[in-house]
Design a protein around this motif. Structure first.
Motif, PDB file in Angstrom:
ATOM      1  N   GLY A 171      28.636 -52.987 -16.031  1.00 16.05           N
ATOM      2  CA  GLY A 171      27.652 -53.128 -15.863  1.00 16.05           C
ATOM      3  C   GLY A 171      26.719 -52.336 -14.741  1.00 16.05           C
ATOM      4  O   GLY A 171      25.697 -52.904 -14.888  1.00 16.05           O
ATOM      5  N   SER A 173      26.664 -49.121 -13.837  1.00 18.64           N
ATOM      6  CA  SER A 173      25.052 -48.128 -14.044  1.00 18.64           C
ATOM      7  C   SER A 173      24.033 -48.992 -14.282  1.00 18.64           C
ATOM      8  O   SER A 173      23.280 -48.876 -13.866  1.00 18.64           O
ATOM      9  CB  SER A 173      25.767 -47.059 -15.386  1.00 18.64           C
ATOM     10  N   THR A 174      23.712 -49.774 -15.373  1.00 21.89           N
ATOM     11  CA  THR A 174      23.124 -50.466 -15.392  1.00 21.89           C
ATOM     12  C   THR A 174      22.492 -51.268 -13.868  1.00 21.89           C
ATOM     13  O   THR A 174      21.011 -51.117 -14.203  1.00 21.89           O
ATOM     14  CB  THR A 174      23.327 -51.306 -17.172  1.00 21.89           C
ATOM     15  N   ALA A 178      18.728 -50.692 -12.632  1.00 23.25           N
ATOM     16  CA  ALA A 178      17.810 -51.910 -12.979  1.00 23.25           C
ATOM     17  C   ALA A 178      17.169 -51.915 -11.663  1.00 23.25           C
ATOM     18  O   ALA A 178      15.609 -53.278 -11.184  1.00 23.25           O
ATOM     19  CB  ALA A 178      18.212 -53.330 -13.948  1.00 23.25           C
ATOM     20  N   ILE A 186      24.101 -44.595 -18.849  1.00 24.80           N
ATOM     21  CA  ILE A 186      24.576 -45.510 -19.380  1.00 24.80           C
ATOM     22  C   ILE A 186      24.953 -45.481 -20.817  1.00 24.80           C
ATOM     23  O   ILE A 186      24.073 -44.750 -21.535  1.00 24.80           O
ATOM     24  CB  ILE A 186      23.638 -46.398 -18.449  1.00 24.80           C
ATOM     25  N   ASP A 188      27.539 -47.783 -23.903  1.00 24.33           N
ATOM     26  CA  ASP A 188      29.085 -48.796 -24.218  1.00 24.33           C
ATOM     27  C   ASP A 188      30.031 -48.354 -24.527  1.00 24.33           C
ATOM     28  O   ASP A 188      30.854 -47.907 -25.884  1.00 24.33           O
ATOM     29  CB  ASP A 188      28.107 -49.094 -26.232  1.00 24.33           C
ATOM     30  N   LYS A 281      26.235 -59.230 -18.030  1.00 26.98           N
ATOM     31  CA  LYS A 281      25.846 -59.522 -19.094  1.00 26.98           C
ATOM     32  C   LYS A 281      26.009 -61.014 -19.777  1.00 26.98           C
ATOM     33  O   LYS A 281      26.409 -61.006 -20.040  1.00 26.98           O
ATOM     34  CB  LYS A 281      26.928 -58.560 -19.617  1.00 26.98           C
ATOM     35  N   GLY A 310      21.790 -57.159 -15.997  1.00 24.29           N
ATOM     36  CA  GLY A 310      21.436 -56.047 -15.709  1.00 24.29           C
ATOM     37  C   GLY A 310      20.607 -54.972 -16.655  1.00 24.29           C
ATOM     38  O   GLY A 310      19.496 -54.992 -16.528  1.00 24.29           O
ATOM     39  N   ALA A 311      20.732 -55.332 -18.190  1.00 29.77           N
ATOM     40  CA  ALA A 311      19.839 -55.179 -19.053  1.00 29.77           C
ATOM     41  C   ALA A 311      18.505 -55.402 -19.037  1.00 29.77           C
ATOM     42  O   ALA A 311      17.302 -55.384 -18.870  1.00 29.77           O
ATOM     43  CB  ALA A 311      20.403 -55.170 -20.488  1.00 29.77           C
TER      44      ALA A 311
END
Length: 355
Positions: A171, A173-174, A178, A186, A188, A281, A310-311
């Motif tokens: 995570g 890059s996320t 952010a 980004i 999965d 996450k 981060g999401a």
């Protein structure tokens, strides 16, 4: 713009211009004597760190840099023109090595830093230089000296205050997207990030720092597995590392140890940098599982990890604030050391001065 952090160049300075053999020949003037001028100096090749660049991609398409030769001397005591120098503009943080890739020539770590790569040859003397009482009509001149030439390697190490490390798909890059205006790719799946990304994190007026995201590390990276080890050089200059761990994996403690081992194997004192650990996450798991994973990670790293997402942005600002505090502390420490060293040097000079 494509990213390139390493390239090989051939640089060649210009030869000096030849001196001239000439004699003054004018009506009504007898025994004019020698008047051959000197040759001009050949152009040199320099490298200079400039602002606004963050890749060496320009030098994938041009690898040879050759300066012009100096102008030859001419009659009537005319000196040949000096050739213009060539300046190779590179990003701040570029290191320049000899062809063996081990002997460092220069580390251009600040805007305006400049280094001479190949020195142009001096111009040769004309025959007027050899005039004497016993040799009033010399027919001698000197050829211009040859310029230097060499192969060099340029290696870029991005200038960032803080660096993101972790396994692929942790995570990073996320988190960068952010916390800054950067827009990294980004997705999965592992190894989404193939090149380092930089983002400027702003926490208010006068409170900002540069955050670097490098491709994920895997076990055996120090021996060449994966791609992350090639880019670890970009976090060598960072004051602090943010180690992100994917909370959804079975063994967060093992993931932590894997990356730490690779930092130790890589060297360059990365394992001794200030490290902030975060379990990322958190939005994908229940609170009980998150606490269990955090306990495993705390046992492995010896400190309580941040629990973030981060999401969704959960606790991201808290981590960024801690990063900024560590970066600011490091900068203050470096400034104090520089001031102390300057004062010590001034004291030594004053002590050695005698009226």
């Amino acid at each position: 713009m494509k990213f390139l952090d390493q390239c090989k160049l051939y640089v060649a300075a210009g030869h000096g211009g030849d001196g001239c053999v000439s004699f003054r020949r004018e009506k009504y003037i007898s025994h004019g004597g020698p008047d051959g001028g000197d040759g001009g100096a050949g152009g040199s090749v320099w490298a200079e760190a400039v602002d606004g660049l963050n890749t060496l991609i320009d030098y994938r398409y041009q690898q040879h840099f050759k300066a012009e030769r100096g102008g030859h001397g001419m009659g009537r005591n005319r000196t040949g023109a000096d050739a213009e120098d060539i300046i190779i503009k590179v990003p701040v943080g570029t290191q320049i090595f000899e062809e063996d890739q081990e002997t460092m020539i220069a580390d251009l770590s600040s805007v305006g830093d400049k280094v001479l790569l190949a020195d142009g040859g001096n111009g040769g003397w004309g025959n007027v230089r050899f005039k004497s009482a016993t040799n009033q009509a010399p027919r001698r001149f000197n050829p211009g000296l040859p310029g230097d030439d060499r192969w060099i390697w340029m290696r870029l190490k991005l200038i960032a205050d803080a660096g993101l490390v972790g396994l692929p798909n942790a995570g990073k890059s996320t988190f960068l997207a952010a916390s800054s205006q950067a827009k990294p790719k980004i997705a999965d799946y592992p190894f989404t990030t193939l090149v380092p990304n930089l983002g400027v994190v702003s926490l208010g007026v006068g409170s900002s720092f540069v955050l670097a995201d490098i491709p994920g590390l895997i076990e055996g990276a120090a021996e060449g597995a994966g791609i992350g080890t090639r880019f670890l050089g970009h976090v060598e200059r960072c004051s602090v590392l943010l180690h992100l761990i994917d909370a959804s994996q079975d063994d967060p403690d093992q993931a932590y140890e894997t990356v730490r081992n690779e930092l130790v194997e890589y060297g360059a004192d990365l394992e001794n940098k200030v490290e902030i650990v975060a379990l990322n996450k958190s939005d994908t798991l229940d609170q009980d599982i998150i606490e269990e994973q955090a306990a495993k990670l705390e046992k492995a790293c010896g400190k309580k990890p941040y629990i973030i997402s981060g999401a969704t942005g959960d606790n991201v600002k808290e981590v960024l604030g801690q990063l900024f505090e560590e970066v600011n502390t490091q900068k203050q420490s470096e400034a104090e050391e520089a001031a102390a060293e300057q004062a010590r040097d001034a004291g030594e000079e004053q002590q050695g001065w005698t009226p």
